[in-house]
Design a protein around this motif. Sequence first.
Motif, PDB file in Angstrom:
ATOM      1  N   HIS A   1    -105.789  37.658   2.144  1.00 55.41           N
ATOM      2  CA  HIS A   1    -104.937  36.600   1.601  1.00 55.41           C
ATOM      3  C   HIS A   1    -103.665  37.182   0.987  1.00 55.41           C
ATOM      4  CE1 HIS A   1    -108.740  33.900   1.039  1.00 55.41           C
ATOM      5  NE2 HIS A   1    -108.361  34.010   2.296  1.00 55.41           N
ATOM      6  N   LEU A   2    -103.810  38.326   0.334  1.00 58.42           N
ATOM      7  CA  LEU A   2    -102.669  38.915  -0.361  1.00 58.42           C
ATOM      8  C   LEU A   2    -101.565  39.327   0.612  1.00 58.42           C
ATOM      9  CD1 LEU A   2    -101.413  39.962  -2.973  1.00 58.42           C
ATOM     10  CD2 LEU A   2    -102.641  42.111  -2.626  1.00 58.42           C
ATOM     11  N   LEU A   3    -101.942  39.979   1.715  1.00 55.87           N
ATOM     12  CA  LEU A   3    -100.925  40.444   2.658  1.00 55.87           C
ATOM     13  C   LEU A   3    -100.158  39.286   3.298  1.00 55.87           C
ATOM     14  CD1 LEU A   3    -102.679  43.489   4.368  1.00 55.87           C
ATOM     15  CD2 LEU A   3    -100.831  43.501   2.703  1.00 55.87           C
ATOM     16  N   PRO A   4    -100.828  38.231   3.809  1.00 54.93           N
ATOM     17  CA  PRO A   4    -100.053  37.103   4.348  1.00 54.93           C
ATOM     18  C   PRO A   4     -99.172  36.439   3.300  1.00 54.93           C
ATOM     19  CG  PRO A   4    -102.302  37.010   5.154  1.00 54.93           C
ATOM     20  CD  PRO A   4    -102.257  38.074   4.108  1.00 54.93           C
ATOM     21  N   LEU A   5     -99.674  36.333   2.061  1.00 54.22           N
ATOM     22  CA  LEU A   5     -98.845  35.732   1.013  1.00 54.22           C
ATOM     23  C   LEU A   5     -97.620  36.594   0.723  1.00 54.22           C
ATOM     24  CD1 LEU A   5    -101.512  34.402  -1.511  1.00 54.22           C
ATOM     25  CD2 LEU A   5    -100.034  33.066  -0.010  1.00 54.22           C
ATOM     26  N   THR A   6     -97.820  37.906   0.693  1.00 51.33           N
ATOM     27  CA  THR A   6     -96.688  38.806   0.457  1.00 51.33           C
ATOM     28  C   THR A   6     -95.674  38.711   1.588  1.00 51.33           C
ATOM     29  OG1 THR A   6     -98.134  40.325  -0.755  1.00 51.33           O
ATOM     30  CG2 THR A   6     -96.032  41.196   0.040  1.00 51.33           C
ATOM     31  N   LEU A   7     -96.179  38.762   2.824  1.00 54.59           N
ATOM     32  CA  LEU A   7     -95.276  38.645   3.970  1.00 54.59           C
ATOM     33  C   LEU A   7     -94.616  37.278   4.014  1.00 54.59           C
ATOM     34  CD1 LEU A   7     -97.408  40.449   6.707  1.00 54.59           C
ATOM     35  CD2 LEU A   7     -95.404  41.321   5.508  1.00 54.59           C
ATOM     36  N   GLY A   8     -95.367  36.243   3.623  1.00 54.27           N
ATOM     37  CA  GLY A   8     -94.783  34.906   3.569  1.00 54.27           C
ATOM     38  C   GLY A   8     -93.661  34.825   2.555  1.00 54.27           C
ATOM     39  N   GLY A   9     -93.863  35.474   1.401  1.00 56.38           N
ATOM     40  CA  GLY A   9     -92.806  35.494   0.393  1.00 56.38           C
ATOM     41  C   GLY A   9     -91.562  36.216   0.895  1.00 56.38           C
TER      42      GLY A   9
ATOM     43  N   ALA B   1     -87.807  34.601   1.586  1.00 61.34           N
ATOM     44  CA  ALA B   1     -86.567  35.172   1.058  1.00 61.34           C
ATOM     45  C   ALA B   1     -85.562  35.416   2.183  1.00 61.34           C
ATOM     46  CB  ALA B   1     -86.868  36.472   0.316  1.00 61.34           C
ATOM     47  N   VAL B   2     -86.061  35.968   3.308  1.00 57.93           N
ATOM     48  CA  VAL B   2     -85.182  36.194   4.460  1.00 57.93           C
ATOM     49  C   VAL B   2     -84.658  34.870   4.998  1.00 57.93           C
ATOM     50  CG1 VAL B   2     -85.113  37.048   6.832  1.00 57.93           C
ATOM     51  CG2 VAL B   2     -86.278  38.370   5.062  1.00 57.93           C
ATOM     52  N   PHE B   3     -85.548  33.881   5.090  1.00 61.04           N
ATOM     53  CA  PHE B   3     -85.160  32.556   5.580  1.00 61.04           C
ATOM     54  C   PHE B   3     -84.051  31.971   4.713  1.00 61.04           C
ATOM     55  CE2 PHE B   3     -85.549  27.964   5.249  1.00 61.04           C
ATOM     56  CZ  PHE B   3     -85.532  27.557   6.571  1.00 61.04           C
TER      57      PHE B   3
ATOM     58  N   GLY C   1     -82.014  33.545   2.707  1.00 61.43           N
ATOM     59  CA  GLY C   1     -80.788  34.330   2.814  1.00 61.43           C
ATOM     60  C   GLY C   1     -80.030  34.046   4.095  1.00 61.43           C
ATOM     61  N   VAL C   2     -80.758  34.038   5.227  1.00 62.71           N
ATOM     62  CA  VAL C   2     -80.097  33.773   6.513  1.00 62.71           C
ATOM     63  C   VAL C   2     -79.514  32.371   6.540  1.00 62.71           C
ATOM     64  CG1 VAL C   2     -80.508  33.501   8.991  1.00 62.71           C
ATOM     65  CG2 VAL C   2     -81.498  35.432   7.766  1.00 62.71           C
ATOM     66  N   LEU C   3     -80.282  31.401   6.027  1.00 68.16           N
ATOM     67  CA  LEU C   3     -79.792  30.021   6.016  1.00 68.16           C
ATOM     68  C   LEU C   3     -78.555  29.895   5.132  1.00 68.16           C
ATOM     69  CD1 LEU C   3     -80.270  27.103   6.914  1.00 68.16           C
ATOM     70  CD2 LEU C   3     -81.712  26.797   4.884  1.00 68.16           C
ATOM     71  N   ALA C   4     -78.585  30.545   3.977  1.00 66.55           N
ATOM     72  CA  ALA C   4     -77.432  30.465   3.075  1.00 66.55           C
ATOM     73  C   ALA C   4     -76.195  31.085   3.709  1.00 66.55           C
ATOM     74  CB  ALA C   4     -77.764  31.162   1.754  1.00 66.55           C
TER      75      ALA C   4
ATOM     76  N   LEU D   1     -85.392  29.486  12.614  1.00 64.69           N
ATOM     77  CA  LEU D   1     -86.051  30.373  11.658  1.00 64.69           C
ATOM     78  C   LEU D   1     -87.500  29.952  11.423  1.00 64.69           C
ATOM     79  CD1 LEU D   1     -83.232  30.902   8.996  1.00 64.69           C
ATOM     80  CD2 LEU D   1     -83.994  32.498  10.762  1.00 64.69           C
ATOM     81  N   GLY D   2     -87.752  28.626  11.396  1.00 66.80           N
ATOM     82  CA  GLY D   2     -89.120  28.148  11.224  1.00 66.80           C
ATOM     83  C   GLY D   2     -90.016  28.568  12.368  1.00 66.80           C
ATOM     84  N   ALA D   3     -89.494  28.434  13.597  1.00 63.83           N
ATOM     85  CA  ALA D   3     -90.281  28.844  14.758  1.00 63.83           C
ATOM     86  C   ALA D   3     -90.566  30.341  14.718  1.00 63.83           C
ATOM     87  CB  ALA D   3     -89.540  28.476  16.044  1.00 63.83           C
ATOM     88  N   ILE D   4     -89.522  31.099  14.363  1.00 60.90           N
ATOM     89  CA  ILE D   4     -89.724  32.548  14.250  1.00 60.90           C
ATOM     90  C   ILE D   4     -90.729  32.857  13.145  1.00 60.90           C
ATOM     91  CG2 ILE D   4     -88.604  34.725  13.648  1.00 60.90           C
ATOM     92  CD1 ILE D   4     -86.059  33.639  14.952  1.00 60.90           C
ATOM     93  N   GLY D   5     -90.614  32.129  12.003  1.00 59.16           N
ATOM     94  CA  GLY D   5     -91.528  32.358  10.887  1.00 59.16           C
ATOM     95  C   GLY D   5     -92.965  32.028  11.234  1.00 59.16           C
ATOM     96  N   ILE D   6     -93.173  30.869  11.899  1.00 56.76           N
ATOM     97  CA  ILE D   6     -94.538  30.475  12.277  1.00 56.76           C
ATOM     98  C   ILE D   6     -95.128  31.471  13.265  1.00 56.76           C
ATOM     99  CG2 ILE D   6     -95.883  28.718  13.490  1.00 56.76           C
ATOM    100  CD1 ILE D   6     -94.007  26.623  12.280  1.00 56.76           C
ATOM    101  N   ALA D   7     -94.316  31.842  14.255  1.00 59.48           N
ATOM    102  CA  ALA D   7     -94.804  32.819  15.230  1.00 59.48           C
ATOM    103  C   ALA D   7     -95.125  34.147  14.553  1.00 59.48           C
ATOM    104  CB  ALA D   7     -93.761  33.013  16.332  1.00 59.48           C
ATOM    105  N   SER D   8     -94.247  34.554  13.626  1.00 59.81           N
ATOM    106  CA  SER D   8     -94.491  35.812  12.911  1.00 59.81           C
ATOM    107  C   SER D   8     -95.745  35.720  12.049  1.00 59.81           C
ATOM    108  CB  SER D   8     -93.279  36.159  12.035  1.00 59.81           C
ATOM    109  OG  SER D   8     -92.117  36.298  12.824  1.00 59.81           O
ATOM    110  N   PHE D   9     -95.911  34.551  11.385  1.00 56.41           N
ATOM    111  CA  PHE D   9     -97.085  34.375  10.526  1.00 56.41           C
ATOM    112  C   PHE D   9     -98.373  34.426  11.343  1.00 56.41           C
ATOM    113  CE2 PHE D   9    -100.239  31.669   8.442  1.00 56.41           C
ATOM    114  CZ  PHE D   9    -100.293  32.257   7.187  1.00 56.41           C
TER     115      PHE D   9
END
Length: 646
Positions: free
Chosen positions: A5-13, A17-19, A21-24, A155-163
């Motif tokens: 649980h910790l690793l996915p939460l860390t990677l999700g965080g 942050a990347v999401f 930053g890129v969106l901004a 970014l969401g698609a990339i994030g979901i696929a990455s997750f």
Amino acid sequence: MRLSHLLPLTLGGIWLAVFAGVLAITLDGSHRTQAWQMQSHAQDTATFLGLALSAAARNDPATTTAMVDALFDRGYYSEITVTATAGGSIVQRRQAPHIEDVPVWFVNLFPLATPPAHAAVIDGWREVANVEVVSHPGRAYEELWRTCRRTCMLLGAIGIASFLLTVGTLRLALAPLAQMMALARNVALRRFDTRIALPWTTELRQVAAAMNDMSDKVEQMLDGQTRLAEDLYRKAHQDPITELPNFRTLKARLDHWLRAEHAPPNGILALIHLDGFAAFNARLGRDHGDALLRQVTQALLRRFGAGPDVVLARGNGAEFLLLRGSPDPLDADALGTMIVDTLRPPLAEAGGGLPVTVRVGLTLLSPVADTSALLARADGALRMAQGAGGRPWHLAEDGQGQAGDHGGWRQRILDSLHDDSLLLHFQPVRTLSGALLHREALARIQGKDGQLLPAAHFMPLIRETGNEARLDRLVLGKLVRDMTAMGEGAQDRIAVNLCTASFADPDFPDWLIHILAGHPALAGRLIFEFSEVDFTAGRSIFAPHEARLSALGVAVAIDRFGQQASALRLIRNGAMAYIKIDGSHIRGIENDPDNQFMVRTLVGIAHGLGIGVIAEYVETAAEFEAVAALGIDAAQGLYIAAPQAG
């Protein structure tokens, strides 16, 4: 928190942050671009209109109006104004900015400035008018909103696929960790059937291999320690030929039997001798003699079994001793006949041309001065049987035991199973520091004269009549009522002895689970104790119900531990809260190096497996100090406290 649980939460965080930053960055760039495009668009239009009017208008209002309307009606502008240099507005078109398909919050979050653009209308060399154009921000907001949505979707698609990829990879990589935890738990529970499949990652593969090797080594070490303890026990307490308890052990148990509460007072001691065995052994050799002794042993075990009320031991030479708790002290006649009839076939089949016959001396357990006097009385009865020309057994004439009003007591015991005359007394078990560990509930039956009969007096009859389940129901039912009456403030645990035979009753297990499930708080305070001999013989009967009881919080313990070498396998292969070392090993332990060594060995093995050790029947300060020095966890007995009514 689990690593999975910790690793996915860390990677999700990190991804969030990347999401963000890129969106901004994307929106900021798009926002600047749209603002610049609106300004550029307004300026280009103003310049174009100024040049067009300079070439064609010649201050013709109709032409100016037509050209302004043609541009304004396209909807890209919020205001177009043509003002004469001399003063006064020639043409003015204005519309309030109306932004469609874009959320208001987005408009408020990303405001777009719309500064006016200016151009001059020239007639010859004179500036005759001024053009002012303001772009409409609606199209810019639509494009900015479209960019935001597309960026979020990408970014969401990339994030979901990455997750999903990360979770899948972690599951594959961390799957061995679950197996490692299962292996560690099973090792703690003395189960070594779990193996870790070697993972594909190098580091975890090395850890898994090391843990598999550790489990094997712990199992080998525990097996070796158990075998060593069993060998030492056999050498000290068993006859090497028949594997029965030796005479020394029988004498210790008999001494404890005569004084312990759990021992039946109406027992019978039989001294069995094989007449003619010495000549048989001398003529045919030791191997044939040993084989005959083993045949006699098996015949006696098949006939009388081994249980809490039976002790069969090898005496000196061709002698055997049978200590049997009897619900009726007048059963001696039947027992003598039974022994002779049981041994006649194997002795007849021995052959060799030399007759081997059996002679039996019997005596009833009674208040004698000591164990030696009881053994001497049995030996005297044997001599009478050997000298008499009649029946091959003899009952000591002064061994009238404790018959008394036995018939009345027998009926009273059976009646108590139906008239609710059962009582419970409680005896505390305390740690070496004096803290209460738990209390043991002891069953009593009250006679018509008010005399209390302990369990040892009525258990042989209960077993003989097959009423174990009935008695256990009465005891547990009364115990639950008593514990309920104590109120919620009472938190001490209560131990109670049960019979494994009760779980063979078709209704008892479900009744027990129903009662415990209805009192979950009480179930977590209960400890079910089984005698070592009973648990060894009835483990297969109790095992199917062990998991359900454990789930309710009920603990299991072994009472009277150490009566047989195989008992070590119980703690080696079973999960239990504690063991109670049999009183025959505790009585006089301060002067018995063999029992001290055995208790110290049991304590070492049990503690290594996370099992507590309790010494029972501690009756003197010397015994308490001796067992305390050997590392036991708690003690029970008259030295600690006598049983008291609840």
